[in-house]
Design an enzyme around this catalytic site. Sequence first.
Site, PDB file in Angstrom:
ATOM      1  N   GLU A 120       8.065  49.836 -24.913  1.00 54.92           N
ATOM      2  CA  GLU A 120       6.653  50.096 -25.221  1.00 54.92           C
ATOM      3  C   GLU A 120       6.386  51.571 -25.539  1.00 54.92           C
ATOM      4  O   GLU A 120       5.501  52.195 -24.955  1.00 54.92           O
ATOM      5  CB  GLU A 120       5.767  49.605 -24.075  1.00 54.92           C
ATOM      6  CG  GLU A 120       5.896  48.116 -23.837  1.00 54.92           C
ATOM      7  CD  GLU A 120       5.023  47.597 -22.697  1.00 54.92           C
ATOM      8  OE1 GLU A 120       4.280  48.403 -22.099  1.00 54.92           O
ATOM      9  OE2 GLU A 120       5.094  46.396 -22.401  1.00 54.92           O
ATOM     10  N   GLU A 167       9.767  38.261 -24.377  1.00 54.85           N
ATOM     11  CA  GLU A 167       8.817  38.007 -23.288  1.00 54.85           C
ATOM     12  C   GLU A 167       7.781  36.966 -23.714  1.00 54.85           C
ATOM     13  O   GLU A 167       6.584  37.141 -23.527  1.00 54.85           O
ATOM     14  CB  GLU A 167       8.109  39.304 -22.864  1.00 54.85           C
ATOM     15  CG  GLU A 167       9.055  40.432 -22.473  1.00 54.85           C
ATOM     16  CD  GLU A 167       8.336  41.700 -22.019  1.00 54.85           C
ATOM     17  OE1 GLU A 167       7.130  41.619 -21.675  1.00 54.85           O
ATOM     18  OE2 GLU A 167       8.974  42.768 -22.005  1.00 54.85           O
TER      19      GLU A 167
END
Length: 353
Positions: A161, A267
């Site tokens: 991220e 995910e």
Amino acid sequence: MIPNITQLKTAALVMLFAGQALSGPVESRQASESIDAKFKAHGKKYLGNIADQGTLNGNPKTPAIIKANFGQLSPENSMKWDATEPSQGQFSFAGSDYFVEFAETNGKLIRGHTLVWHSQLPSWVSSITDKTTLTDVMKNHITTVMKQYKGKVYAWDVVNEIFEEDGTLRDSVFSRVLGEDFVRIAFETAREADPEAKLYINDYNLDSATSAKLQGMVSHVKKWIAAGVPIDGIGSQTHLGAGAGAAASGALNALASAGTEEVAVTELDIAGASSTDYVDVVNACLDQPKCVGITVWGVADPDSWRADESPLLFDASYNPKEAYNVSQLLSRQHAFDLYLKLGNLLLSRLHSD
């Protein structure tokens, strides 16, 4: 009025998946063959899920479902920085050791998650302002954690991220102190720590081929690879809203253009867990040669970080949803053949009437 082919396909799919749901046992495995085995039969490496000590020791249906259905595991939290090195130089591997032992005992491929992330980061790291100090801290953390599991982890999310929505680098202690060079430092350190592991850059909202964030990821990765940074794969978290699965194919194809060896869905969860959305994502991976696998981010809805959106393949009672049964088909051609046959039967019946 004779229904069109779309209506026929929809009707046939409902018939098909309803039949599957009713015919399967409501236990650890809901089909004679796991969805991981079916995915591998199409040339992919795994279809996986997540686990940690808390979830594995909670509802006993969770480990049973994992053992029977999934071929890969990622740790939800136990390998993150706050869990493994809460105080400088003092490492704790109790939770991650438990996770790795469970995965190895049950023959599951392991993806390590995650080494460098701005979140779940101890304050002693986020307060560092000196370049040399932060570089040394990063190198020591990455090396120590990776060597703890050297030879046991198939792939690592090395950096996680690191992009803003506009495709620029996220503001974090790593980018503030080291600039984008922290990416090179992280990947080179990881390569040295475990040369056999696949090294990934992982992020969310990489779900549209035209988004600034995805395009920023692709352009940066191309640049870093050209400069010799050892990035093996891009992970797309794929936390989707309802109806967003249709864009997955274009997004994965765009990510694959960055020049890495692999891409993966890391995910996956989808608000509402519609069968259409899950099939779209599964087929997107099947259709992209570089996509090695899919990790679903949780077993059943109560354990999801998005529990109120019911995003997973198993419901609050740990029973399979329609999306699970649809995912059993895996191949678009297989699915098409099945509902086309049923559609033809429906057409014949309508004409005979």
